[in-house]
Design an enzyme around this catalytic site. Structure first.
Site, mmCIF file in Angstrom:
data_model
loop_
_atom_site.group_PDB
_atom_site.id
_atom_site.type_symbol
_atom_site.label_atom_id
_atom_site.label_comp_id
_atom_site.label_asym_id
_atom_site.label_seq_id
_atom_site.Cartn_x
_atom_site.Cartn_y
_atom_site.Cartn_z
ATOM 1 N N GLU A 1 0.828 -1.203 0.000
ATOM 2 C CA GLU A 1 0.000 0.000 0.000
ATOM 3 C C GLU A 1 0.872 1.267 0.000
ATOM 4 O O GLU A 1 0.957 1.941 -1.012
ATOM 5 C CB GLU A 1 -0.997 -0.069 1.154
ATOM 6 C CG GLU A 1 -1.993 -1.215 0.905
ATOM 7 C CD GLU A 1 -3.047 -1.394 1.982
ATOM 8 O OE1 GLU A 1 -4.225 -1.161 1.694
ATOM 9 O OE2 GLU A 1 -2.680 -1.783 3.111
ATOM 10 N N MET A 2 1.523 1.556 1.107
ATOM 11 C CA MET A 2 2.399 2.724 1.092
ATOM 12 C C MET A 2 3.860 2.354 1.396
ATOM 13 O O MET A 2 4.778 3.085 1.053
ATOM 14 C CB MET A 2 1.864 3.793 2.050
ATOM 15 C CG MET A 2 0.497 4.313 1.572
ATOM 16 S SD MET A 2 -0.393 5.245 2.843
ATOM 17 C CE MET A 2 0.319 6.877 2.610
#
Lengths: 372, 372
Positions: free
Chosen positions: A131-132
């Site tokens: 995701e990040m």
């Protein structure tokens, strides 16, 4: 408490249904103007200002590619109009982006409900490798080198010796998200007394919602969710079999202790967390507020329109052995289906929070925001 | 053992120096044809083939941007011709890339010597948030979805039930790196009896190297390194004060337990690992083989040419309180400096391993290598 049936505890306008037994006490009503906030994270204007910058800042991701707004996009109903959420580069996500809009009123976060607060939620994707993908310590060291952030963290968390830290990052983001709320949909205006705010078809849809169609059995409470989990038998989306979607789902299964993730060929939702057989394929009831802004629908984005969702429930949901017994064929007429969709559209706020991407502060001694 | 002085243990051709006392026993010599390999990782052709693919595969990084070859580039002497190593996007590295060429003969890896084998070394950058930034479990799930890798891991690690794992990834990469060796420099040929392989100036340089200039005190052994640490007082490179370079150094300091990394304003090398005051600013002696191919020099790339390095040592190194006592002004003439540089250039192999970037295998059901 019986599964799928909620005794609303919030004050609200109660519908009395001719056909409902005493267990069915729908509580759909306007939201309180301000969402609740945790005692250890009271909102302040400076905290919200900081949270807004962080929400839009892609430097909260490993390679500077991805911000909160990438997957919860202010211009897409604070969600994302695609099957699966965007993912960190070189990855594909295996679930659809839930909206941030009015998430502040929810008591469980993520499709599988694994977080209990906005603060806890925000910590997840920052670290998640698909995701990040950013190490918290590296994040802190980055933010400390951005003078404007140093200043804002000091002001937002006064008296703390080292205010630039991951806990305060997510507190600020959560405080900002608590401003991303709205409560002025035609439905709200109608419930507050403006009987012209919804047209006849929408009113008919509302009656079906709480009555014959039984939607309210799960989509109950002012935010149109019981904050519980239900097995509805949502069909698989073909994209779930894409290789890179399998990779991220397998990764998550491994993190939850499943030894042979490839043997599990579909997303089993809450079961991945609880490992309780009864939870196989159960997902959190999502809010229906502003639902017209956030197609496609379900945890895997398999339904492109609200009409498709209504058709699905009209059939009594999908075909899985442990399906919620509340789901039965509804025998809705075409007119009734249209009315339900019209009511769902009446849950869209007149004034959805519009937030423009702010100008992000620079690193020390740098004129551009980035590094690279 | 006296600091900076090595009693060579390998069989080699010993120079007897007129001026040397018995403690100075230079052992510069041709390398053994094959580098040593650990008992638990014998090289095989299929393991090397697998390791070569992995070495070049950017899917070993979080966002698919960075492979081993990004920082240890076959076309740049298996190092990188810039001050600081490339870094993962949105980051800047705080140290210069060491070469992979002949690294197989070293007994310590990294400038601070924190790894003892090629296998252990390879594990570091894959996980490091500012180098390749990939979670090992996600890496394994990715590789399992690439049929060619499944096949090669099975063949390279026969009999293992789950051969696609991080330990085998680094074993394969290390096996490949053990093929990135060379041993046919003019110096090697000269030492093997071809007295025309080096010219007069180079021979003069070699005599200075082991004699008056004393280089051999640290650059000793067949790979021209004692595999030890020395404080030479290398000056700071201006890029070390760049904000994003500070960020990664501060991050590393935090990971090593330093509470207030911003108080440390330069790279203290081995000290970051040992926290021994005597190690402040000490770095591993790098190999000098093929050194002409890998400018700039030192842990921070501060010297652009070998001539600059020779000038630095001619002055007796830098000006730090704990400098290695072996370093003293050398009073070399211009001619002597040129001869030293000429000898260093004679350490470049005639046949540096040339490896072309291989075509990488696809994911299941995908025609392009990437995902995204």
């Amino acid at each position: 408490m019986k599964k799928g049936i909620l005794f609303a505890s919030l004050v609200g306008i109660l519908f009395t249904l001719g056909s409902a037994d005493s267990a069915k006490r729908p509580n759909i009503s306007p939201l309180p103007d301000k969402p609740p906030e945790p005692k250890d994270n009271p909102s302040t204007p400076v905290k919200v200002e900081l949270g807004k910058l962080l929400y839009f800042d892609p430097r909260l991701s490993g390679d500077g590619s991805t911000s909160c707004a990438t997957c919860h996009d202010p211009n897409q109903g604070w969600a994302k109009k695609r099957f699966m959420s965007p993912a960190y580069p070189e990855n594909k996500h295996f679930r659809h982006s839930p909206t941030v809009l009015n998430a502040a009123y929810n008591t469980l976060m993520f499709w599988d409900g694994r977080a209990k607060s906005l603060e806890e939620q925000a910590k997840g994707p920052i670290k998640s490798p698909f995701e990040m993908n950013l190490n918290y310590d590296l994040l802190e060291e980055r933010l400390k080198k951005i003078p404007k952030y140093r200043e804002l963290f000091s002001r937002a968390f006064p008296g703390e010796k080292n205010p630039v830290n991951i806990e305060n990052v997510v507190k600020a983001i959560a405080a900002f998200e608590r401003t991303i709320v709205c409560n002025d949909s035609p439905f709200d205006l109608y419930m507050k007394g403006d009987k012209k705010a919804m047209d006849e078809v929408q009113v008919k849809g509302m009656e079906l919602f709480v009555g014959k169609a039984g939607c309210v059995q799960c989509h109950n409470g002012p935010n149109f969710t019981d904050n519980k989990f239900h097995v509805t038998g949502v069909p698989k989306n073909r994209v779930e079999d894409e290789t890179l979607v399998r990779v991220t789902r397998n990764f998550v299964l491994r993190e939850h202790g499943f030894k042979d993730p490839d043997k599990i060929d579909r997303d089993l939702g809450r079961y991945f967390i609880t490992k309780d057989e009864r939870d196989k394929g159960s997902f959190k009831t999502p809010t229906l507020r502003n639902v017209s802004l956030t197609p496609p629908y379900m945890h895997n984005g398999v339904f492109k329109s609200l009409r498709e969702v209504v058709e699905f429930y009209n059939q009594g949901g999908g075909n899985v052995p442990n399906k919620d017994p509340l789901l039965k064929p509804l025998n809705l007429s075409e007119e009734e289906k249209e009315a339900l969709v019209a009511f769902l559209e009446a849950l869209t706020c007149n004034t959805v929070p519009q937030v423009e991407e702010p100008e992000l502060p620079n690193y020390e001694g740098e004129t551009a925001k980035g590094g690279g």
